[in-house]
Design a protein around this motif. Structure first.
Motif, short mmCIF file in Angstrom:
data_model
loop_
_atom_site.label_atom_id
_atom_site.label_comp_id
_atom_site.label_asym_id
_atom_site.label_seq_id
_atom_site.Cartn_x
_atom_site.Cartn_y
_atom_site.Cartn_z
N LEU A 175 8.50 -3.21 2.29
CA LEU A 175 7.51 -4.26 2.06
C LEU A 175 6.98 -4.21 0.63
N TRP A 176 6.83 -3.02 0.09
CA TRP A 176 6.40 -2.89 -1.30
C TRP A 176 7.43 -3.52 -2.24
N GLU A 177 8.72 -3.28 -1.97
CA GLU A 177 9.76 -3.87 -2.80
C GLU A 177 9.79 -5.39 -2.67
N MET A 178 9.56 -5.88 -1.45
CA MET A 178 9.59 -7.32 -1.23
C MET A 178 8.46 -8.04 -1.95
N PHE A 179 7.24 -7.47 -1.90
CA PHE A 179 6.07 -8.19 -2.36
C PHE A 179 5.52 -7.68 -3.69
N SER A 230 0.80 -1.22 0.00
CA SER A 230 0.00 0.00 0.00
C SER A 230 0.84 1.27 0.00
N VAL A 231 2.12 1.17 0.37
CA VAL A 231 3.00 2.35 0.38
C VAL A 231 4.10 2.13 -0.65
N PRO A 232 3.96 2.69 -1.85
CA PRO A 232 4.98 2.48 -2.89
C PRO A 232 6.35 2.98 -2.44
N ARG A 261 12.32 3.49 19.35
CA ARG A 261 12.59 2.22 18.67
C ARG A 261 11.63 2.01 17.50
N LEU A 262 10.37 2.43 17.67
CA LEU A 262 9.43 2.33 16.56
C LEU A 262 9.85 3.24 15.41
N GLN A 263 10.41 4.39 15.73
CA GLN A 263 10.90 5.28 14.68
C GLN A 263 12.04 4.61 13.91
N ARG A 264 12.89 3.89 14.63
CA ARG A 264 13.97 3.16 13.96
C ARG A 264 13.42 2.07 13.05
N GLU A 265 12.35 1.39 13.49
CA GLU A 265 11.72 0.38 12.64
C GLU A 265 11.11 1.02 11.40
N ALA A 266 10.50 2.19 11.56
CA ALA A 266 9.91 2.88 10.42
C ALA A 266 10.98 3.27 9.40
N GLU A 267 12.14 3.66 9.89
CA GLU A 267 13.25 3.98 8.98
C GLU A 267 13.70 2.74 8.23
N TYR A 268 13.74 1.60 8.93
CA TYR A 268 14.18 0.36 8.28
C TYR A 268 13.19 -0.05 7.18
N PHE A 269 11.90 0.07 7.46
CA PHE A 269 10.89 -0.32 6.47
C PHE A 269 10.64 0.77 5.43
N MET A 270 11.43 1.83 5.48
CA MET A 270 11.41 2.91 4.48
C MET A 270 10.01 3.53 4.38
#
Length: 296
Positions: free
Chosen positions: A46-50, A40-42, A98-107
């Motif tokens: 996750l978009w790149e993976m799936f 849902s987020v180009p 930590r959630l902000q760090r996860e958001a950065e990882y998932f772009m």
């Protein structure tokens, strides 16, 4: 006459290799969601993976679920954001940084902006979720900061006076003030004992080490080795008995407690016995042991 296949139940093909419903294993936590949610987020990870056609390049666990080696607890908020592009966090949420760090990882740049402290103007001064450090909500931590700021405002001439040594020691000690409290470590163990001798005993490794005590103390001592998935939204100054450690060595837990200034003050153990089989004399012993640690 054969019925036409439902579009929502279409099987993967070469042009569209992913099923409609996708199972994810994120750090040991299992999530089930729809494929459109994950894309849902180009431009996101996750978009790149799936959206790729080479589905074999994605890691899978032993049950065939797509595996992502990230924080399984925090991924629930990532997935919620992917569903409607909104961020809703529980009260007293302690993992914002930590959630902000996860958001950065998932772009997810928009989610990163939502989690940035400078954008939290709607929150009141006493309920600012941007303070992700549990100690920020601790009264004793506030006292420590007050002592530190007070010591820095003292005139330099006083330090050299008759009471200077005492004043300097108070200022130095204020930076080392640690909160007192109890932490209890508990674990269950079992072993099968044959009828001949103790050499026939078959020991079972400790499956899980439980942690009981104040949330902020537990996080201070065990850090990232503390698994909070069973009680994720516990405020820092509340108590919990549902945390457990990601490792299974008691000595490792004792080392961490000793390094943090705790010492053991009590321990207790209970045990039960049962026969393993009706035709044999083998017995299964099950025990539960607790160690109580205290820091002044």
């Amino acid at each position: 006459m054969a019925l036409a296949d439902n579009a929502g139940c279409a099987k993967p093909s070469e042009d569209f290799p992913f099923p409609e419903i996708i199972e994810l294993n994120v750090g040991g936590q299992v999530y089930i969601t729809r494929h459109p949610t994950l894309v849902s987020v180009p431009g996101s990870l996750l978009w790149e993976m799936f959206t790729q056609k080479n589905i074999r390049s994605l890691a899978r666990d032993s049950k065939g679920r797509f595996f992502v080696d990230r924080d399984g607890f925090l991924f629930r908020y990532i997935l919620d954001y992917m569903r409607d592009q909104q961020l809703v966090l529980p009260d007293h949420f302690p993992e914002r940084s930590r959630l902000q760090r996860e958001a950065e990882y998932f772009m997810l740049p928009e989610l990163v902006k939502m989690l940035a402290p400078k954008l939290s103007k709607q929150n009141s001064l006493g309920d600012d979720p941007c303070q992700s450090d549990p100690e920020e909500l601790s009264p004793s931590a506030d006292a420590t900061r007050n002592l530190t700021s007070a010591s820095t405002t003292l005139p330099s001439a006083v330090v050299g006076g008759p009471g200077g040594a005492v004043t300097a020691s108070v200022g130095a000690a204020s930076t080392d003030v640690r909160r007192a409290g109890f932490i209890t470590i508990g674990y269950r163990g079992s072993y099968t004992l044959g009828r001949d001798s103790q050499t026939d005993a078959k020991f079972r490794r400790v499956a899980r080490i439980m942690v009981c005590g104040k949330t902020s103390l537990a996080k201070e001592v065990f850090g990232d080795t503390l698994n909070e998935s069973r009680d994720p939204d516990r405020p820092p100054e509340r108590y919990t008995s549902r945390y457990y450690l990601k490792f299974t060595f008691l000595e490792q837990a004792f080392d961490k407690l000793a390094d943090a200034g705790f010492h053991m003050v009590a321990c207790n153990s209970t045990g039960t016995c049962a026969f393993a089989h009706d035709q044999t004399d083998d017995r299964i012993w099950t025990s539960y042991t607790e160690y109580v640690f205290y820091r002044e």
